[in-house]
Design an enzyme around this catalytic site. Structure first.
Site, PDB file in Angstrom:
ATOM      1  N   HIS A   1       6.983  -5.014   8.626  1.00 49.19           N
ATOM      2  CA  HIS A   1       8.059  -4.139   8.154  1.00 49.19           C
ATOM      3  C   HIS A   1       9.141  -4.182   9.227  1.00 49.19           C
ATOM      4  O   HIS A   1       8.899  -3.792  10.364  1.00 49.19           O
ATOM      5  CB  HIS A   1       7.566  -2.705   7.948  1.00 49.19           C
TER       6      HIS A   1
ATOM      7  N   GLN B   1      -6.439  -1.440   2.216  1.00 47.43           N
ATOM      8  CA  GLN B   1      -5.854  -1.097   3.506  1.00 47.43           C
ATOM      9  C   GLN B   1      -6.546   0.123   4.104  1.00 47.43           C
ATOM     10  O   GLN B   1      -6.728   1.144   3.437  1.00 47.43           O
ATOM     11  CB  GLN B   1      -4.360  -0.814   3.415  1.00 47.43           C
TER      12      GLN B   1
ATOM     13  N   CYS C   1       2.279   2.654   9.850  1.00 46.23           N
ATOM     14  CA  CYS C   1       2.651   3.971   9.328  1.00 46.23           C
ATOM     15  C   CYS C   1       3.256   4.832  10.439  1.00 46.23           C
ATOM     16  O   CYS C   1       2.602   5.067  11.463  1.00 46.23           O
ATOM     17  CB  CYS C   1       1.436   4.687   8.736  1.00 46.23           C
TER      18      CYS C   1
ATOM     19  N   ARG D   1       8.915   0.830  -2.701  1.00 44.03           N
ATOM     20  CA  ARG D   1       9.751   1.682  -3.557  1.00 44.03           C
ATOM     21  C   ARG D   1      10.435   0.902  -4.677  1.00 44.03           C
ATOM     22  O   ARG D   1      10.666   1.441  -5.763  1.00 44.03           O
ATOM     23  CB  ARG D   1      10.785   2.414  -2.701  1.00 44.03           C
TER      24      ARG D   1
ATOM     25  N   ASP E   1      12.882  -2.638   2.077  1.00 45.17           N
ATOM     26  CA  ASP E   1      14.119  -2.513   1.290  1.00 45.17           C
ATOM     27  C   ASP E   1      14.383  -3.670   0.340  1.00 45.17           C
ATOM     28  O   ASP E   1      15.512  -4.129   0.207  1.00 45.17           O
ATOM     29  CB  ASP E   1      15.323  -2.340   2.223  1.00 45.17           C
TER      30      ASP E   1
ATOM     31  N   ASN F   1       8.608  -7.349   4.719  1.00 48.30           N
ATOM     32  CA  ASN F   1       8.559  -6.058   4.032  1.00 48.30           C
ATOM     33  C   ASN F   1       9.746  -5.205   4.456  1.00 48.30           C
ATOM     34  O   ASN F   1      10.114  -5.192   5.630  1.00 48.30           O
ATOM     35  CB  ASN F   1       7.232  -5.360   4.361  1.00 48.30           C
TER      36      ASN F   1
ATOM     37  N   LYS G   1      -0.690  -4.916   9.120  1.00 49.04           N
ATOM     38  CA  LYS G   1       0.683  -4.591   8.714  1.00 49.04           C
ATOM     39  C   LYS G   1       1.313  -3.798   9.851  1.00 49.04           C
ATOM     40  O   LYS G   1       0.771  -2.761  10.257  1.00 49.04           O
ATOM     41  CB  LYS G   1       0.696  -3.785   7.418  1.00 49.04           C
TER      42      LYS G   1
ATOM     43  N   PRO H   1       0.846  -1.201   0.000  1.00 52.70           N
ATOM     44  CA  PRO H   1       0.000   0.000   0.000  1.00 52.70           C
ATOM     45  C   PRO H   1       0.876   1.244   0.000  1.00 52.70           C
ATOM     46  O   PRO H   1       1.720   1.411   0.878  1.00 52.70           O
ATOM     47  CB  PRO H   1      -0.791  -0.129   1.315  1.00 52.70           C
ATOM     48  N   MET H   2       0.715   2.094  -1.007  1.00 47.76           N
ATOM     49  CA  MET H   2       1.525   3.305  -1.124  1.00 47.76           C
ATOM     50  C   MET H   2       0.618   4.502  -1.365  1.00 47.76           C
ATOM     51  O   MET H   2      -0.117   4.543  -2.366  1.00 47.76           O
ATOM     52  CB  MET H   2       2.526   3.170  -2.277  1.00 47.76           C
TER      53      MET H   2
END
Length: 323
Positions: free
Chosen positions: A186, A87, A116, A241, A218, A216, A158, A33-34
């Protein structure tokens, strides 16, 4: 052309059940999700290049429930946009369950954003602050489970990790006991931004769970995705990314191929993607295949027609049907 709205489309491919994917023994490749970026057009693109599962950008559940305008602007989908996870940012079990019921016919599940680290999100009681509120997470999961009738509709979370990993494991165990379908980790704390990802922590969390766990952080190539999958023992990897820079990453490309750029232009213009989003995605995709001077020129372009002219002149990409 305006993309299909949630009022008129439903996911027609229920056979692509994420839970079944996670139990296949194969690497499940996931688009994260971005905010601003993982919308319908980009999801359509990465699905063409071996992405197995896509998430929407984070949507604030309270706004989504209370405002038709918010629903129309924040969530669009179509029949090919499947499997799909929506999400939500939420801090209220009733509002989250209401949001889940709205999207249930159009998605495979929802995910609660508990990771987040942005200050605005945490100030509102969303995002990473929830890793310190396991009871609230439990209540939100339980309420969604009680309100959504479809037993195959997934509810996932997440998260980021704590400095004290035992707290993270405790959170995950409580979530699992409440009925969470899977957990995406993450591998950084709330305070960490560009520090190395703690893949060892993700591995420990996976070893303590019976439900699927997703790694999650890198991951910027298919090889890295496969390495992280092996190192952590997880059931899938989620990329943000890395996919922005190379939407064809999961298909094994080291940098964005010209065919992928062509596909993006085709998809984005067909779905009526706003120019800023259309252009920004291209800026990310072309960073590794252009010089600084070329990027300076391309990034200054101010219209879709100028972008098409530039691509045609420099790369021979010609889309006569869209002129």
């Amino acid at each position: 052309m305006k993309c299909d709205s949630i009022q008129t489309t439903k996911c027609q491919e229920r056979k692509k059940d994420p839970i079944e994917m996670f139990h296949s023994g194969q690497l499940v490749k996931i688009c994260a999700p971005m905010v601003r970026y993982s919308k319908l057009a980009f999801r359509t693109l990465v699905r063409k290049y071996c992405c197995d599962l896509c998430y929407t950008p984070m949507i604030v559940a309270a706004d989504f429930v209370r405002s038709i305008k918010a629903r129309d602007s924040e969530f669009t989908t179509n029949q090919g946009d499947c499997p799909l996870i929506v999400q939500f940012a939420a801090n209220d079990a009733r509002l989250l369950s209401d949001a889940a019921r709205i999207v249930c016919p159009y998605a495979n599940g929802i995910d609660i954003n508990c990771g987040c680290p942005q200050r605005w999100a945490m100030a509102e009681g969303y995002g990473a602050c929830l890793i310190n509120k396991p009871e609230l997470v439990r209540d939100m999961v339980k309420q969604v489970r009680n309100q959504v009738e479809n037993p195959k509709f997934s509810v996932s979370i997440k998260i980021r990790i704590h400095d004290d990993l035992t707290r993270t494991i405790d959170l995950c165990r409580k979530a699992e006991a409440t009925g969470v379908s899977w957990i995406t980790v993450h591998g950084r704390t709330v305070e960490e931004r560009h520090q190395p990802v703690h893949y060892d922590a993700i591995k420990i969390i996976k070893e303590n769970m019976s439900i699927p766990v997703i790694a999650n952080g890198d991951i910027r190539s298919l090889k890295e995705a496969e390495n992280v999958w092996q190192i952590t023992g997880t059931d899938g990897v989620m990329v943000a990314r890395g996919l922005l820079a190379n939407p064809a990453m999961f298909a094994g490309y080291e940098k964005t191929p010209l065919k992928c750029i062509w596909d993006w232009v085709d998809i984005a213009l067909e779905l009526g993607t706003p120019y800023m989003c259309f252009h920004q995605h291209l800026m990310y995709m072309m960073e590794k295949i252009t010089s600084k001077q070329e990027r300076r020129v391309f990034n200054a372009l101010s219209s879709a027609s100028a972008v098409l002219d530039y691509l045609t002149e420099h790369y021979g990409i010609l889309l006569p049907k869209l002129y």
